[in-house]
Scaffold this motif. Structure first.
Motif, PDB file in Angstrom:
ATOM      1  N   GLY A 151       0.797  -1.228   0.000  1.00  0.00           N
ATOM      2  CA  GLY A 151       0.000   0.000   0.000  1.00  0.00           C
ATOM      3  C   GLY A 151       0.823   1.269   0.000  1.00  0.00           C
ATOM      4  O   GLY A 151       0.272   2.368   0.139  1.00  0.00           O
ATOM      5  N   LYS A 152       2.138   1.172  -0.161  1.00  0.00           N
ATOM      6  CA  LYS A 152       3.016   2.345  -0.146  1.00  0.00           C
ATOM      7  C   LYS A 152       3.202   2.844  -1.588  1.00  0.00           C
ATOM      8  O   LYS A 152       4.289   2.730  -2.176  1.00  0.00           O
ATOM      9  N   VAL A 153       2.125   3.390  -2.141  1.00  0.00           N
ATOM     10  CA  VAL A 153       2.119   3.787  -3.548  1.00  0.00           C
ATOM     11  C   VAL A 153       3.120   4.914  -3.813  1.00  0.00           C
ATOM     12  O   VAL A 153       3.820   4.913  -4.826  1.00  0.00           O
ATOM     13  N   GLY A 154       3.195   5.877  -2.900  1.00  0.00           N
ATOM     14  CA  GLY A 154       4.118   7.003  -3.075  1.00  0.00           C
ATOM     15  C   GLY A 154       5.557   6.539  -3.161  1.00  0.00           C
ATOM     16  O   GLY A 154       6.323   6.998  -4.035  1.00  0.00           O
ATOM     17  N   TYR A 155       5.950   5.617  -2.274  1.00  0.00           N
ATOM     18  CA  TYR A 155       7.312   5.078  -2.299  1.00  0.00           C
ATOM     19  C   TYR A 155       7.566   4.317  -3.603  1.00  0.00           C
ATOM     20  O   TYR A 155       8.657   4.402  -4.179  1.00  0.00           O
ATOM     21  N   ALA A 156       6.557   3.568  -4.053  1.00  0.00           N
ATOM     22  CA  ALA A 156       6.716   2.797  -5.296  1.00  0.00           C
ATOM     23  C   ALA A 156       6.954   3.730  -6.473  1.00  0.00           C
ATOM     24  O   ALA A 156       7.820   3.481  -7.332  1.00  0.00           O
ATOM     25  N   ARG A 157       6.196   4.821  -6.537  1.00  0.00           N
ATOM     26  CA  ARG A 157       6.369   5.779  -7.635  1.00  0.00           C
ATOM     27  C   ARG A 157       7.729   6.483  -7.542  1.00  0.00           C
ATOM     28  O   ARG A 157       8.343   6.797  -8.559  1.00  0.00           O
ATOM     29  N   MET A 158       8.215   6.706  -6.320  1.00  0.00           N
ATOM     30  CA  MET A 158       9.535   7.322  -6.135  1.00  0.00           C
ATOM     31  C   MET A 158      10.628   6.385  -6.673  1.00  0.00           C
ATOM     32  O   MET A 158      11.549   6.830  -7.384  1.00  0.00           O
ATOM     33  N   ILE A 159      10.518   5.081  -6.348  1.00  0.00           N
ATOM     34  CA  ILE A 159      11.492   4.106  -6.856  1.00  0.00           C
ATOM     35  C   ILE A 159      11.420   4.034  -8.375  1.00  0.00           C
ATOM     36  O   ILE A 159      12.439   3.905  -9.063  1.00  0.00           O
ATOM     37  N   LEU A 160      10.195   4.127  -8.928  1.00  0.00           N
ATOM     38  CA  LEU A 160      10.032   4.104 -10.383  1.00  0.00           C
ATOM     39  C   LEU A 160      10.744   5.292 -11.027  1.00  0.00           C
ATOM     40  O   LEU A 160      11.422   5.151 -12.050  1.00  0.00           O
ATOM     41  N   ARG A 161      10.617   6.482 -10.413  1.00  0.00           N
ATOM     42  CA  ARG A 161      11.306   7.672 -10.949  1.00  0.00           C
ATOM     43  C   ARG A 161      12.817   7.494 -10.862  1.00  0.00           C
ATOM     44  O   ARG A 161      13.557   7.871 -11.779  1.00  0.00           O
ATOM     45  N   GLU A 162      13.303   6.917  -9.749  1.00  0.00           N
ATOM     46  CA  GLU A 162      14.740   6.666  -9.594  1.00  0.00           C
ATOM     47  C   GLU A 162      15.230   5.708 -10.679  1.00  0.00           C
ATOM     48  O   GLU A 162      16.310   5.884 -11.242  1.00  0.00           O
ATOM     49  N   LEU A 163      14.416   4.673 -10.956  1.00  0.00           N
ATOM     50  CA  LEU A 163      14.775   3.700 -11.983  1.00  0.00           C
ATOM     51  C   LEU A 163      14.941   4.389 -13.339  1.00  0.00           C
ATOM     52  O   LEU A 163      15.846   4.058 -14.112  1.00  0.00           O
ATOM     53  N   GLY A 164      14.098   5.383 -13.607  1.00  0.00           N
ATOM     54  CA  GLY A 164      14.175   6.115 -14.872  1.00  0.00           C
ATOM     55  C   GLY A 164      15.466   6.896 -15.025  1.00  0.00           C
ATOM     56  O   GLY A 164      15.848   7.247 -16.150  1.00  0.00           O
ATOM     57  N   ARG A 165      16.146   7.174 -13.900  1.00  0.00           N
ATOM     58  CA  ARG A 165      17.410   7.924 -13.955  1.00  0.00           C
ATOM     59  C   ARG A 165      18.638   7.009 -14.005  1.00  0.00           C
ATOM     60  O   ARG A 165      19.763   7.487 -14.024  1.00  0.00           O
ATOM     61  N   THR A 166      18.410   5.687 -13.987  1.00  0.00           N
ATOM     62  CA  THR A 166      19.532   4.747 -14.045  1.00  0.00           C
ATOM     63  C   THR A 166      19.727   4.268 -15.486  1.00  0.00           C
ATOM     64  O   THR A 166      18.978   4.639 -16.380  1.00  0.00           O
ATOM     65  N   GLU A 167      20.727   3.394 -15.651  1.00  0.00           N
ATOM     66  CA  GLU A 167      20.954   2.839 -16.988  1.00  0.00           C
ATOM     67  C   GLU A 167      19.982   1.711 -17.310  1.00  0.00           C
ATOM     68  O   GLU A 167      19.933   1.229 -18.443  1.00  0.00           O
ATOM     69  N   HIS A 168      19.214   1.286 -16.303  1.00  0.00           N
ATOM     70  CA  HIS A 168      18.250   0.214 -16.518  1.00  0.00           C
ATOM     71  C   HIS A 168      16.958   0.795 -17.099  1.00  0.00           C
ATOM     72  O   HIS A 168      16.505   1.855 -16.697  1.00  0.00           O
ATOM     73  N   THR A 169      16.367   0.066 -18.024  1.00  0.00           N
ATOM     74  CA  THR A 169      15.129   0.521 -18.666  1.00  0.00           C
ATOM     75  C   THR A 169      13.929  -0.105 -17.978  1.00  0.00           C
ATOM     76  O   THR A 169      13.836  -1.334 -17.901  1.00  0.00           O
ATOM     77  N   PRO A 170      13.007   0.721 -17.459  1.00  0.00           N
ATOM     78  CA  PRO A 170      11.782   0.140 -16.876  1.00  0.00           C
ATOM     79  C   PRO A 170      11.042  -0.654 -17.944  1.00  0.00           C
ATOM     80  O   PRO A 170      10.939  -0.220 -19.091  1.00  0.00           O
ATOM     81  N   ASN A 171      10.533  -1.835 -17.568  1.00  0.00           N
ATOM     82  CA  ASN A 171       9.808  -2.641 -18.542  1.00  0.00           C
ATOM     83  C   ASN A 171       8.305  -2.629 -18.251  1.00  0.00           C
ATOM     84  O   ASN A 171       7.846  -1.945 -17.326  1.00  0.00           O
ATOM     85  N   ALA A 172       7.571  -3.378 -19.032  1.00  0.00           N
ATOM     86  CA  ALA A 172       6.107  -3.392 -18.887  1.00  0.00           C
ATOM     87  C   ALA A 172       5.695  -3.881 -17.511  1.00  0.00           C
ATOM     88  O   ALA A 172       4.704  -3.412 -16.940  1.00  0.00           O
ATOM     89  N   VAL A 173       6.447  -4.831 -16.959  1.00  0.00           N
ATOM     90  CA  VAL A 173       6.130  -5.359 -15.618  1.00  0.00           C
ATOM     91  C   VAL A 173       6.197  -4.236 -14.591  1.00  0.00           C
ATOM     92  O   VAL A 173       5.328  -4.106 -13.721  1.00  0.00           O
ATOM     93  N   THR A 174       7.241  -3.406 -14.697  1.00  0.00           N
ATOM     94  CA  THR A 174       7.427  -2.299 -13.755  1.00  0.00           C
ATOM     95  C   THR A 174       6.231  -1.357 -13.778  1.00  0.00           C
ATOM     96  O   THR A 174       5.620  -1.069 -12.745  1.00  0.00           O
ATOM     97  N   TYR A 175       5.921  -0.864 -14.965  1.00  0.00           N
ATOM     98  CA  TYR A 175       4.838   0.119 -15.087  1.00  0.00           C
ATOM     99  C   TYR A 175       3.474  -0.481 -14.732  1.00  0.00           C
ATOM    100  O   TYR A 175       2.661   0.151 -14.057  1.00  0.00           O
ATOM    101  N   THR A 176       3.222  -1.710 -15.195  1.00  0.00           N
ATOM    102  CA  THR A 176       1.920  -2.328 -14.950  1.00  0.00           C
ATOM    103  C   THR A 176       1.702  -2.565 -13.461  1.00  0.00           C
ATOM    104  O   THR A 176       0.589  -2.403 -12.951  1.00  0.00           O
ATOM    105  N   THR A 177       2.766  -2.928 -12.748  1.00  0.00           N
ATOM    106  CA  THR A 177       2.662  -3.130 -11.298  1.00  0.00           C
ATOM    107  C   THR A 177       2.222  -1.850 -10.602  1.00  0.00           C
ATOM    108  O   THR A 177       1.311  -1.848  -9.773  1.00  0.00           O
ATOM    109  N   VAL A 178       2.877  -0.738 -10.942  1.00  0.00           N
ATOM    110  CA  VAL A 178       2.534   0.557 -10.332  1.00  0.00           C
ATOM    111  C   VAL A 178       1.119   0.964 -10.716  1.00  0.00           C
ATOM    112  O   VAL A 178       0.337   1.440  -9.885  1.00  0.00           O
ATOM    113  N   MET A 179       0.789   0.761 -11.977  1.00  0.00           N
ATOM    114  CA  MET A 179      -0.527   1.150 -12.483  1.00  0.00           C
ATOM    115  C   MET A 179      -1.640   0.404 -11.735  1.00  0.00           C
ATOM    116  O   MET A 179      -2.613   1.010 -11.269  1.00  0.00           O
TER     117      MET A 179
END
Length: 460
Positions: free
Chosen positions: A199-227
């Motif tokens: 239930g920590k949606v804010g933290y999840a979105r923060m980690i997602l934003r951090e992932l976007g700043r790394t060399e790793h590419t967020p995939n469909a699993v990442t986005y769909t989980t948050v969504m």
């Protein structure tokens, strides 16, 4: 020279066995092994480990032990890989104590566990609800000098979330980042998924934003989980924003994210937007599966376009896909909402012909529709035909009987419901008691109160 040729032949045989086992051709793999032995190719530990792992996957732990016995009879002694496969097989079916016994047996045999041995055992302990023991296994791993790998930390993070220790998991993730340990896309997905489930949606979105700043590419699993998490916890705009980010980034390899957002839009009553995304999903060229068709059929039913819904059903079946219990539930519910009760009954008959008579949701939709149209006797007959009943079944019937003033019958079904271990909504209980009082059935009021009291005692 002859020994080198034998070793080469064994390696080639092992490659062949591995390919056959991966394809599920175990009988052919066993036949190849027999032929190889007859031709003088000696099997080694890799040969038997390949067969043992395949038999464990196909038939379970006992089949693995049978290969282990053959292995020992052939004078080939097991190693860590052998025991890892057996521990995985035990973990897969929840045999935690058996997995621990196998780990101890490996130690007694003088076989040193590797990182994978510890990872599998930790996963088994977390999965069976023993997080403290899993931590002790991790501590033992460090004590024995076995270097943890990325899978080790991912297992720990996932286990902490499942044990309800989301804060500890978050701290460990930050520790991994601080000390410079490798944090890949799987770790990020594990964190995002765990935070979402907690239930920590804010933290999840923060980690997602951090992932976007790394060399790793967020995939469909990442986005769909948050969504999905945003939709589940009522943060609809954030969920839609996440979907649009997924869409704009070109990260939609299949139709699952579309189905998720379409379903959410339908629930919010935003049917036009749902339609727009359904058209986009179809235009994407991805092959629709049964779940996608069910989503589209549900959308058409919500719009009241039953002809379109049945046309989609025909398309689905012509395409080689079979309708399932969700398809029938959607259609029966759509027909009931538009007052086509006879057509809904025909759908139930067709469903029974397909051996789906246990579809309690579809039956509940019809029971509710019959009660709302004051056809309570037909609803009672349908209830008697149902093999499975739940809280919603009885709630609909009790409300329906109260609506037509049949309080005595309503109280009878309420008591039957409680005896079967089901329950009804508080509003239905109040309606029964108020109705019985107004009709002067004091004895029935006492019976209902006594049944409610006994039900509370049994549940406490």
């Amino acid at each position: 020279m002859a020994r080198a040729r034998a070793q080469l032949s064994t390696r080639l045989m092992n490659v062949c066995l591995a390919a056959l086992c991966r394809s599920g051709s175990l009988e052919r793999a066993e036949s190849v092994l027999i032929d190889a032995i007859l031709l003088g190719m000696p099997p080694d530990v890799v040969t038997y480990n390949t067969l043992l792992a395949a038999h464990c996957r196909a038939a379970g732990l006992d089949a693995g032990f049978a290969v282990l016995r053959r292995m020992r009879e052939a004078g080939v002694w097991p190693n860590a890989v052998t025991y890892n496969s057996l521990i995985v097989a035990a973990s897969r079916v929840g045999l935690t104590m058996r997995a621990l016994d196998l780990f101890d047996e490996m130690l007694r045999a003088g076989i040193a566990p590797d990182a994978w041995s510890y990872n599998v055992l930790m996963h088994c302990l977390f999965r069976s609800g023993h997080p403290e023991d899993a931590y002790r296994v991790f501590a033992d791993m460090a004590e024995k000098g076995v270097t943890p790998c990325t899978t080790t930390y991912n297992t720990l993070l996932d286990g902490l979330f499942k044990a309800g220790h989301a804060t500890n998991a978050y701290r460990m993730f930050r520790y991994l980042q601080r000390v410079g340990l490798p944090v890949g896309i799987v770790t990020y997905n594990t964190m995002i998924n765990g935070l979402c489930r907690s239930g920590k949606v804010g933290y999840a979105r923060m980690i997602l934003r951090e992932l976007g700043r790394t060399e790793h590419t967020p995939n469909a699993v990442t986005y769909t989980t948050v969504m999905k998490c945003c939709f589940r916890y009522g943060r609809f705009d954030q969920g839609l924003e996440t979907f649009l980010s997924l869409l704009e980034g070109g990260h939609i390899p299949d139709v699952f994210p579309y189905c998720t957002v379409i379903s959410a839009l339908v629930k919010k009553g935003r049917v036009e937007e749902a339609n727009a995304y359904s058209e986009l999903m179809i235009q994407s060229g991805s092959r629709l599966d049964t779940a996608c068709y069910n989503t589209l059929i549900h959308l058409r039913c919500q719009e009241g376009k039953l002809d379109d819904a049945f046309e989609l059903l025909s398309m689905m079946e012509e395409g080689g896909l079979e309708s399932d219990e969700y398809t029938f539930s959607i259609l029966v519910n759509g027909l009931c909402k538009l007052g086509h009760i006879e057509a809904a009954e025909k759908q139930l008959c067709y469903m029974e012909m397909r051996d789906m008579e246990s579809n309690v949701v579809a039956y509940n939709c019809l029971v509710d529709a019959l009660c709302k149209s004051d056809q309570v006797d037909a609803a009672i007959r349908l209830l008697h035909d149902m093999k499975l009943k739940d809280d919603f079944t009885y709630t609909s019937l009790v409300h329906g009987l109260c609506r037509v003033g049949r309080y005595h019958m309503a109280s009878k079904f309420l008591r039957i419901c409680l005896r079967e271990g089901n329950n009804v909504l508080a509003s239905a209980k109040r309606a029964v008691i108020a109705g019985l009082r107004s009709a002067g059935f004091k004895n029935d009021v006492r019976k209902v109160r006594s049944a409610l009291y006994m039900a509370r005692l049994l549940k406490s």
